[in-house]
Design a protein around this motif. Structure first.
Motif, PDB file in Angstrom:
ATOM      1  N   LYS A   1      49.766  45.965  43.401  1.00  0.00           N
ATOM      2  CA  LYS A   1      50.918  45.359  44.060  1.00  0.00           C
ATOM      3  C   LYS A   1      50.454  44.827  45.408  1.00  0.00           C
ATOM      4  CE  LYS A   1      54.335  47.984  45.526  1.00  0.00           C
ATOM      5  NZ  LYS A   1      55.610  48.724  45.659  1.00  0.00           N
ATOM      6  N   LYS A   2      50.893  43.638  45.745  1.00  0.00           N
ATOM      7  CA  LYS A   2      50.428  42.975  46.969  1.00  0.00           C
ATOM      8  C   LYS A   2      50.656  43.863  48.198  1.00  0.00           C
ATOM      9  CE  LYS A   2      50.427  38.318  48.939  1.00  0.00           C
ATOM     10  NZ  LYS A   2      50.307  38.522  50.359  1.00  0.00           N
ATOM     11  N   ASP A   3      51.835  44.482  48.261  1.00  0.00           N
ATOM     12  CA  ASP A   3      52.174  45.299  49.425  1.00  0.00           C
ATOM     13  C   ASP A   3      51.273  46.520  49.590  1.00  0.00           C
ATOM     14  OD1 ASP A   3      54.168  43.529  49.660  1.00  0.00           O
ATOM     15  OD2 ASP A   3      55.751  44.866  48.924  1.00  0.00           O
ATOM     16  N   ALA A   4      50.674  46.951  48.470  1.00  0.00           N
ATOM     17  CA  ALA A   4      49.987  48.242  48.505  1.00  0.00           C
ATOM     18  C   ALA A   4      48.502  48.133  48.808  1.00  0.00           C
ATOM     19  CB  ALA A   4      50.177  48.968  47.169  1.00  0.00           C
ATOM     20  N   ILE A   5      47.965  46.905  48.852  1.00  0.00           N
ATOM     21  CA  ILE A   5      46.530  46.746  49.116  1.00  0.00           C
ATOM     22  C   ILE A   5      46.348  45.706  50.210  1.00  0.00           C
ATOM     23  CG2 ILE A   5      45.778  47.438  46.813  1.00  0.00           C
ATOM     24  CD1 ILE A   5      45.565  44.528  46.071  1.00  0.00           C
ATOM     25  N   ASN A   6      45.134  45.662  50.777  1.00  0.00           N
ATOM     26  CA  ASN A   6      44.915  44.684  51.848  1.00  0.00           C
ATOM     27  C   ASN A   6      44.748  43.276  51.279  1.00  0.00           C
ATOM     28  OD1 ASN A   6      42.143  44.160  51.235  1.00  0.00           O
ATOM     29  ND2 ASN A   6      41.591  46.095  52.219  1.00  0.00           N
ATOM     30  N   ASP A   7      44.783  42.294  52.132  1.00  0.00           N
ATOM     31  CA  ASP A   7      44.783  40.899  51.689  1.00  0.00           C
ATOM     32  C   ASP A   7      43.528  40.533  50.909  1.00  0.00           C
ATOM     33  OD1 ASP A   7      47.212  40.581  52.813  1.00  0.00           O
ATOM     34  OD2 ASP A   7      46.536  39.389  54.549  1.00  0.00           O
ATOM     35  N   THR A   8      42.388  41.057  51.382  1.00  0.00           N
ATOM     36  CA  THR A   8      41.132  40.748  50.704  1.00  0.00           C
ATOM     37  C   THR A   8      41.159  41.276  49.271  1.00  0.00           C
ATOM     38  OG1 THR A   8      40.080  41.104  52.835  1.00  0.00           O
ATOM     39  CG2 THR A   8      38.644  40.882  50.925  1.00  0.00           C
ATOM     40  N   ALA A   9      41.612  42.511  49.126  1.00  0.00           N
ATOM     41  CA  ALA A   9      41.672  43.109  47.792  1.00  0.00           C
ATOM     42  C   ALA A   9      42.645  42.323  46.909  1.00  0.00           C
ATOM     43  CB  ALA A   9      42.103  44.572  47.887  1.00  0.00           C
ATOM     44  N   TYR A  10      43.726  41.871  47.487  1.00  0.00           N
ATOM     45  CA  TYR A  10      44.689  41.111  46.694  1.00  0.00           C
ATOM     46  C   TYR A  10      44.097  39.782  46.243  1.00  0.00           C
ATOM     47  CZ  TYR A  10      48.975  39.162  44.902  1.00  0.00           C
ATOM     48  OH  TYR A  10      49.918  38.618  44.061  1.00  0.00           O
ATOM     49  N   LYS A  11      43.338  39.148  47.140  1.00  0.00           N
ATOM     50  CA  LYS A  11      42.672  37.894  46.757  1.00  0.00           C
ATOM     51  C   LYS A  11      41.662  38.148  45.631  1.00  0.00           C
ATOM     52  CE  LYS A  11      43.292  35.328  51.052  1.00  0.00           C
ATOM     53  NZ  LYS A  11      42.878  35.482  52.458  1.00  0.00           N
ATOM     54  N   LEU A  12      40.994  39.293  45.717  1.00  0.00           N
ATOM     55  CA  LEU A  12      40.056  39.645  44.641  1.00  0.00           C
ATOM     56  C   LEU A  12      40.824  39.838  43.326  1.00  0.00           C
ATOM     57  CD1 LEU A  12      37.170  40.452  43.710  1.00  0.00           C
ATOM     58  CD2 LEU A  12      37.755  42.811  44.322  1.00  0.00           C
ATOM     59  N   TYR A  13      41.939  40.544  43.402  1.00  0.00           N
ATOM     60  CA  TYR A  13      42.768  40.771  42.210  1.00  0.00           C
ATOM     61  C   TYR A  13      43.151  39.447  41.550  1.00  0.00           C
ATOM     62  CZ  TYR A  13      47.419  40.919  40.035  1.00  0.00           C
ATOM     63  OH  TYR A  13      48.495  40.703  39.228  1.00  0.00           O
ATOM     64  N   GLU A  14      43.471  38.455  42.405  1.00  0.00           N
ATOM     65  CA  GLU A  14      43.877  37.162  41.844  1.00  0.00           C
ATOM     66  C   GLU A  14      42.742  36.469  41.091  1.00  0.00           C
ATOM     67  OE1 GLU A  14      47.395  35.271  44.405  1.00  0.00           O
ATOM     68  OE2 GLU A  14      45.545  35.463  45.564  1.00  0.00           O
ATOM     69  N   LEU A  15      41.502  36.861  41.382  1.00  0.00           N
ATOM     70  CA  LEU A  15      40.354  36.233  40.723  1.00  0.00           C
ATOM     71  C   LEU A  15      39.930  36.960  39.454  1.00  0.00           C
ATOM     72  CD1 LEU A  15      38.030  35.537  43.813  1.00  0.00           C
ATOM     73  CD2 LEU A  15      39.278  33.849  42.460  1.00  0.00           C
ATOM     74  N   LEU A  16      40.521  38.106  39.176  1.00  0.00           N
ATOM     75  CA  LEU A  16      40.026  38.940  38.073  1.00  0.00           C
ATOM     76  C   LEU A  16      40.272  38.302  36.706  1.00  0.00           C
ATOM     77  CD1 LEU A  16      41.152  42.493  39.272  1.00  0.00           C
ATOM     78  CD2 LEU A  16      38.880  41.437  39.450  1.00  0.00           C
ATOM     79  N   ASP A  17      39.307  38.469  35.835  1.00  0.00           N
ATOM     80  CA  ASP A  17      39.422  38.026  34.445  1.00  0.00           C
ATOM     81  C   ASP A  17      39.380  39.228  33.522  1.00  0.00           C
ATOM     82  OD1 ASP A  17      39.435  35.135  34.521  1.00  0.00           O
ATOM     83  OD2 ASP A  17      37.384  35.274  35.278  1.00  0.00           O
ATOM     84  N   THR A  18      40.009  39.086  32.371  1.00  0.00           N
ATOM     85  CA  THR A  18      39.850  40.091  31.324  1.00  0.00           C
ATOM     86  C   THR A  18      38.368  40.182  30.970  1.00  0.00           C
ATOM     87  OG1 THR A  18      42.018  39.510  30.442  1.00  0.00           O
ATOM     88  CG2 THR A  18      40.562  40.776  29.011  1.00  0.00           C
ATOM     89  N   GLY A  19      37.832  41.383  31.037  1.00  0.00           N
ATOM     90  CA  GLY A  19      36.419  41.575  30.741  1.00  0.00           C
ATOM     91  C   GLY A  19      35.607  41.939  31.984  1.00  0.00           C
ATOM     92  N   ASP A  20      36.123  41.631  33.170  1.00  0.00           N
ATOM     93  CA  ASP A  20      35.426  42.036  34.389  1.00  0.00           C
ATOM     94  C   ASP A  20      35.384  43.561  34.484  1.00  0.00           C
ATOM     95  OD1 ASP A  20      35.099  39.423  35.180  1.00  0.00           O
ATOM     96  OD2 ASP A  20      36.784  39.422  36.592  1.00  0.00           O
ATOM     97  N   ILE A  21      34.366  44.072  35.161  1.00  0.00           N
ATOM     98  CA  ILE A  21      34.250  45.512  35.373  1.00  0.00           C
ATOM     99  C   ILE A  21      34.533  45.787  36.846  1.00  0.00           C
ATOM    100  CG2 ILE A  21      32.690  47.493  35.298  1.00  0.00           C
ATOM    101  CD1 ILE A  21      31.274  46.038  32.955  1.00  0.00           C
ATOM    102  N   ILE A  22      35.486  46.648  37.094  1.00  0.00           N
ATOM    103  CA  ILE A  22      35.906  46.915  38.466  1.00  0.00           C
ATOM    104  C   ILE A  22      35.997  48.421  38.724  1.00  0.00           C
ATOM    105  CG2 ILE A  22      37.214  44.769  38.650  1.00  0.00           C
ATOM    106  CD1 ILE A  22      39.790  46.437  38.260  1.00  0.00           C
ATOM    107  N   GLY A  23      36.083  48.774  39.999  1.00  0.00           N
ATOM    108  CA  GLY A  23      36.374  50.145  40.385  1.00  0.00           C
ATOM    109  C   GLY A  23      37.658  50.130  41.202  1.00  0.00           C
ATOM    110  N   VAL A  24      38.487  51.135  41.024  1.00  0.00           N
ATOM    111  CA  VAL A  24      39.734  51.188  41.791  1.00  0.00           C
ATOM    112  C   VAL A  24      39.965  52.600  42.318  1.00  0.00           C
ATOM    113  CG1 VAL A  24      40.817  49.363  40.416  1.00  0.00           C
ATOM    114  CG2 VAL A  24      41.207  51.755  39.803  1.00  0.00           C
ATOM    115  N   GLY A  25      40.725  52.669  43.413  1.00  0.00           N
ATOM    116  CA  GLY A  25      41.176  53.958  43.930  1.00  0.00           C
ATOM    117  C   GLY A  25      42.673  53.877  44.143  1.00  0.00           C
ATOM    118  N   GLY A  26      43.332  55.013  43.985  1.00  0.00           N
ATOM    119  CA  GLY A  26      44.778  55.009  44.167  1.00  0.00           C
ATOM    120  C   GLY A  26      45.355  56.332  43.721  1.00  0.00           C
TER     121      GLY A  26
END
Length: 501
Positions: free
Chosen positions: A90-115
């Motif tokens: 959710k945009k409100d819950a992460i910083n702007d950089t992380a949100y911009k990264l989220y917008e670039l994500l594709d199905t198949g990418d490998i990511i790490g998350v915390g929450g």
RNA sequence: GGGCCGGUAGCUCAGCUGGUAGAGCAUCGCACUUUUAAUGCGGUGGUCGCGGGUUCGAUUCCCGCCCGGCUCACCA
């Protein structure tokens, strides 16, 4: 421009945008607190209230297998080791950089998350994402989410895609691993020693098959890829390794079918001071326990049949031919022992070969339940010991199930003089055009001259056993990379090269 | 090796007796802050496995080849 080229260009552009945001498109280590399966087992039963009263913070990594974006938020599923967990960004819950990264994500990418863990309105356990890291970029599109990857050829050639897209494939290979682990454990418990014997051999033997030939440059010598480890394992029994086993590949230069791959995995084991009867009892135990360890049950469904590994059938080869005779004109035991009668039934020249011919024609494919067939004609058993009361037959048995040969075992022939005779008979057959006949192995005869204790030995086809215990109809479905013809130009190197221009 | 079946978009598949190809998913754009086959609207994307032949015209018919599947043969 093709779709694939277009996607490659889009993703190439994303790589630099990911870098511009301060992330590495191909990251290094990621410190996680849980695997997805740990989260599912540790917190799978927590209610929404429990999770909000006592928040659980986690960090996980995985491959994105689904993205559902809804305006300034979105749900993704991450997959790790075949299991999936939803994450909520959710945009409100992460910083702007992380949100911009989220917008670039594709199905198949490998990511790490915390929450922190929570349950959505529909009740699904999910991670409310607070931090997002990028670990690896997918450049090529994954197969469609519904049907997965169905094309058999692509599944075998690109097993990595098959494993991502089809979770049941992963299960097959986990089961295969459990089968092998179970057999190893059972043999170890009985005092068997695991050994490794040559795969490249100056002479081949231990089975009736045509070998692959290769060449060693420094020695300037042709070598054969082994068709069986048998003769080496028995040399070890001569040397006093009284219980040995080996689980490894054999190579046979033969046709390919749903039950044959040119390289396949065999378990072979030898036990001094035992005979084929002890091997029968051991086999029943090994297979029953392997089925239980691998599948949780001694009964499995294969091709619509319930196979029961807890209660194996047992016939002599002669009895089996009578038992499964196709019409009402059932032969008697006297018939089946009568060379004249056998000669009338089969074109094979010797009575033993004729019996085997009848067995293969009328019996083999009817052996659906796990069945032990024992007492084989000597002609087709050059390494087995004769029955004392019937020297035309040997103390040998095979295990069949679902119409397939699963295992082959016998009391080992340990008389060097008799072994020499048998090899000489094989040489005569080879001279007569039988390309699969044994060759003379003089060192093996010499080993027997030092005295081999009486012993029982057995080979079990691991691939076929895996087929039965996973319900697979083709051996290619239980071999990660089955042999296929080359596929021709793939073209990805040129495409990647063009991307850099 | 023989017989049968298949190869069309990244994936899963349609495409009739020959008239130059479509769908869903994916992808791109727009909208959408608890969805789960998300949804709505709009767009991009094809050497129809390869090579010949027949034809005014071939994804379609014929021949050859390549790759795969099933099956028979071979094969412990």
């Amino acid at each position: 421009m093709s779709q694939e080229d277009e996607i490659l260009r889009q993703r190439q552009a994303q790589l630099s945008r990911i870098r511009d945001l301060g992330f590495e498109p191909y990251g290094h280590a990621f410190e996680f607190t849980h695997t997805i399966s740990q989260i599912l087992s540790d917190y799978g039963t927590r209610t929404a209230d429990e999770l909000s009263a006592n928040p659980v913070h986690v960090r996980i990594a995985g491959r994105i297998v689904a993205i559902r974006r809804m305006g300034k938020a979105g749900f993704l599923h991450l997959q790790q080791n075949g299991q999936r967990l939803q994450i909520y960004v959710k945009k409100d819950a992460i910083n702007d950089t992380a949100y911009k990264l989220y917008e670039l994500l594709d199905t198949g990418d490998i990511i790490g998350v915390g929450g922190y863990l929570f349950r959505t309105r529909t009740g699904e356990l999910s991670i409310h994402v607070e931090v997002l890291d990028f670990l690896s970029k997918i450049m090529l599109p994954l197969p469609e989410k519904w049907h997965g990857l169905e094309d058999v050829e692509t599944r075998y050639r690109q097993r990595y895609v098959d494993l991502i897209a089809n979770p049941e494939v992963r299960e097959v290979f986990l089961t295969r691993s459990r089968i092998i682990r179970s057999l190893r454990r059972q043999l170890e418990e009985r005092g068997f020693l695991e050994v490794e014997t040559p795969m490249m051999q100056p002479l081949y033997g231990g089975a009736a098959a045509r070998p692959f030939i290769t060449h060693h440059n420094a020695l300037d010598q042709d070598l054969y890829l082994r068709i069986a480890p048998e003769l080496y394992l028995k040399r070890l029994v001569v040397g006093g390794l009284e219980r040995v086993y080996e689980i490894n590949r054999n190579f046979r230069n033969e046709g390919i079918s749903t039950q044959h791959n040119p390289e396949f995995t065999m378990l072979e084991f030898y036990q001094a001071y035992a005979d084929y009867r002890s091997m029968i009892e051991l086999t029943k135990e090994l297979l029953k326990q392997a089925a239980a360890d691998a599948t949780g049950s001694t009964q499995v469904t294969y091709d619509g049949h319930q196979l029961n590994f807890a209660n194996m059938w047992q016939f002599t080869m002669r009895e089996a031919v009578i038992e499964f005779w196709p019409d009402h004109d059932t032969p008697s035991l006297d018939n089946i022992k009568d060379p004249e009668w056998l000669h009338r039934q089969s074109k094979e020249s010797s009575p033993g070969a004729a019996l085997v011919d009848l067995f293969e024609r009328y019996v083999e494919d009817k052996l659906i339940q796990p069945t032990i067939i024992y007492e084989f004609p000597v002609e087709i058993s050059p390494l087995s010991k004769n029955k004392p009361d019937d020297p035309a037959f040997v103390e040998r048995f095979e295990v069949f199930a679902a119409g397939m040969e699963l295992a082959n075992a016998f009391t080992e022939l340990n008389d060097p003089q008799e072994q020499r005779h048998r090899f000489e008979q094989q040489l005569a057959r080879k001279a007569g055009g039988d390309e699969e006949a044994h060759v003379m192995d003089e060192d093996y005869i010499r080993a027997l001259c030092y005295g081999m204790p009486p012993a029982g030995g057995e080979g079990v086809g691991i691939d076929r056993l895996t087929m039965l215990l996973t319900g697979s109809k083709s051996i290619r479905d239980v071999i990660l990379f089955p042999l296929l013809r080359p596929e021709g130009d793939i073209g990805i190197v040129k495409r990647l090269r063009d991307l850099e221009k």
